[in-house]
Design an enzyme around this catalytic site. Structure first.
Site, PDB file in Angstrom:
ATOM      1  N   ARG A 213      -0.411 -11.981 -12.379  1.00  0.00           N
ATOM      2  CA  ARG A 213      -0.457 -10.589 -12.828  1.00  0.00           C
ATOM      3  C   ARG A 213      -1.176 -10.478 -14.169  1.00  0.00           C
ATOM      4  NH1 ARG A 213       4.851 -10.021  -9.931  1.00  0.00           N
ATOM      5  NH2 ARG A 213       5.997 -10.999 -11.637  1.00  0.00           N
ATOM      6  N   ASP A 251       2.890   0.273   0.159  1.00  0.00           N
ATOM      7  CA  ASP A 251       3.893  -0.587   0.791  1.00  0.00           C
ATOM      8  C   ASP A 251       4.491   0.192   1.958  1.00  0.00           C
ATOM      9  OD1 ASP A 251       5.534  -3.291  -0.430  1.00  0.00           O
ATOM     10  OD2 ASP A 251       6.505  -2.189   1.195  1.00  0.00           O
ATOM     11  N   SER A 252       4.869  -0.520   2.999  1.00  0.00           N
ATOM     12  CA  SER A 252       5.454   0.155   4.166  1.00  0.00           C
ATOM     13  C   SER A 252       6.911   0.526   3.935  1.00  0.00           C
ATOM     14  CB  SER A 252       5.352  -0.754   5.405  1.00  0.00           C
ATOM     15  OG  SER A 252       6.050  -1.966   5.178  1.00  0.00           O
ATOM     16  N   ASP A 298      -1.179  -9.163  -1.444  1.00  0.00           N
ATOM     17  CA  ASP A 298      -0.053 -10.083  -1.678  1.00  0.00           C
ATOM     18  C   ASP A 298       1.027  -9.824  -0.628  1.00  0.00           C
ATOM     19  OD1 ASP A 298       1.617 -11.967  -2.808  1.00  0.00           O
ATOM     20  OD2 ASP A 298       2.399 -10.611  -4.344  1.00  0.00           O
ATOM     21  N   CYS A 338       2.074 -16.666   0.610  1.00  0.00           N
ATOM     22  CA  CYS A 338       3.294 -17.323   0.123  1.00  0.00           C
ATOM     23  C   CYS A 338       4.000 -18.060   1.255  1.00  0.00           C
ATOM     24  CB  CYS A 338       4.234 -16.302  -0.519  1.00  0.00           C
ATOM     25  SG  CYS A 338       4.856 -15.047   0.618  1.00  0.00           S
TER      26      CYS A 338
END
Length: 394
Positions: A213, A251-252, A298, A338
């Site tokens: 970040r 974002d969902s 991400d 990830c």
């Protein structure tokens, strides 16, 4: 204390002699009667020589090694291991930084405490067990954690409902093991964030992206930025401080969007540069125009086990193709995986394929990974899970 024994098949001790901290079910010849899941056991080779001591569990990983010395796992053991973990974070300059009270204190095998994660958020430590053995020891660990941290930690919240093996049927509920606090604001590099340790993903915040970040902040000035899979809006908040002209967060999850907006307001009240969208990432990218100078991808883990690897790589390729198609000429793409079963080579090949499919010229600027407070045990390379690329797209 006399622990029961687990006996290995002949030759199956070789990986343990190289200090790998796992014993797989296929390596077991037999075990003493009466062993219960979560027990501390001694691991013996075929000649009945001591190899290691660790937590017993039902499943493919039968023993998670706590020590390769024949010792008792007691309060002195927990205190020593936790103190060693804290000492390393102090060496890194993370544990005593007034501008940053958010860090990982224990990272499982990376800190020789397999099955245990501890993240610190101000005066609250969030503890997570990934093994039945660590669940059984939770109160002991919490007490020693408070002891070694002094006044720094006043609350220990236990959050393991979703991380413990569901077959163990432990009836676990999240809650405070020590203290109790409603103050869920933590500071990361001078920025404030609400941490949802009650219902949020992981321990409530993605501590592992802190340094990435910060890197994004350096690229943000005067750019239109799109943060996909924003969760708590970490990258968005850093982009705002970096001087971004516009930041869109997607974002969902409506809960994630709400938390992102709260974190933006916490740091930049009334700032109109930011907008959040509750929408599927692929659909949003399909409808997006080419206004973005910088895009962050991400996503959550696309593969949590090897059987899902093939489909996960197709997913990473498809997602990155869409980003390459949408990003401006001369734009910068931060892209991550990830998924532990996705290696650095797997991920790089997926992104390489996406670049070729999009027809864009792409150069690698940075190769990213998890930060130093998420250390990788050199004998346990499986602990290296986060990988990322920063790309310049012509």
């Amino acid at each position: 204390m006399k622990y029961k024994n687990v006996y290995l098949k002949r030759g199956k001790e070789e990986s343990l002699k190289r200090f790998h901290p796992w014993v797989f079910s296929g390596a077991i010849r037999h075990a003493d009667e009466g062993i219960v899941e979560g027990d501390v056991v001694r691991v013996m080779d075929a000649g009945e020589n001591f190899i290691a001591v660790g937590h017993y569990q039902i499943g493919s990983i039968v023993v998670r090694v706590l020590s390769f010395r024949d010792i008792v796992i007691d309060e002195h053991f927990w205190k020593a291991r936790l103190r060693t973990a804290l000492c390393m974070r102090r060496t890194l300059g993370i544990a005593d930084n007034p501008c940053n009270n958010t860090f990982r204190l224990v990272h499982g095998e990376g800190d020789h405490l397999p099955g245990l994660v501890v993240d610190c958020y101000g005066e609250t430590a969030v503890m997570q067990a990934h093994s039945v053995g660590m669940h059984v020891c939770r109160s002991e660990v919490a007490n020693q954690l408070v002891s070694i941290m002094g006044n720094r930690i006043k609350n220990v919240f236990y959050k393991s409902e979703t991380t413990l093996p569901y077959m163990a049927d432990l009836g676990q509920e999240n809650g405070f093991l020590y203290g109790g606090s409603d103050n869920n604001v933590a500071v990361e590099n001078g920025l404030k964030f609400y941490v949802d340790w009650l219902k949020g993903q992981k321990t409530g915040f993605f501590v592992d992206q802190r340094e990435n970040r910060s890197l994004l902040e350096q690229y943000a000035k005067d750019k239109n930025i799109l943060n996909m899979f924003c969760y708590t809006g970490g990258f968005s908040v850093y982009a705002m401080r970096g001087g971004a002209k516009l930041v869109h967060s997607v974002d969902s999850s409506a809960k994630a969007v709400e938390l992102t907006e709260a974190n933006i307001e916490l740091n930049f009240p009334g700032d109109k540069r930011h907008r959040a969208f509750c929408e599927d990432a692929f659909k949003f990218l399909d409808a997006a125009d080419d206004q973005y100078d910088l895009i962050v991808l991400d996503p959550p883990a696309f593969a949590k086990h090897r059987a899902a690897l093939h489909n996960a790589l197709k997913g990473y390729t498809r997602l990155n193709v869409k980003a390459f198609e949408r990003i401006k000429q001369g734009g910068i793409l931060f892209t991550f995986s990830c998924s532990q079963v996705v290696t650095k080579d797997h991920f790089r090949n997926a992104v390489f394929t996406a670049a070729a499919m999009s027809g864009r010229k792409v150069r690698i600027l940075h190769q990213l990974h998890q930060p130093a407070d998420h250390p990788v045990n050199i004998y346990h390379p499986e602990g290296e899970y986060l990988k990322g690329l920063v790309l310049y797209v012509e």
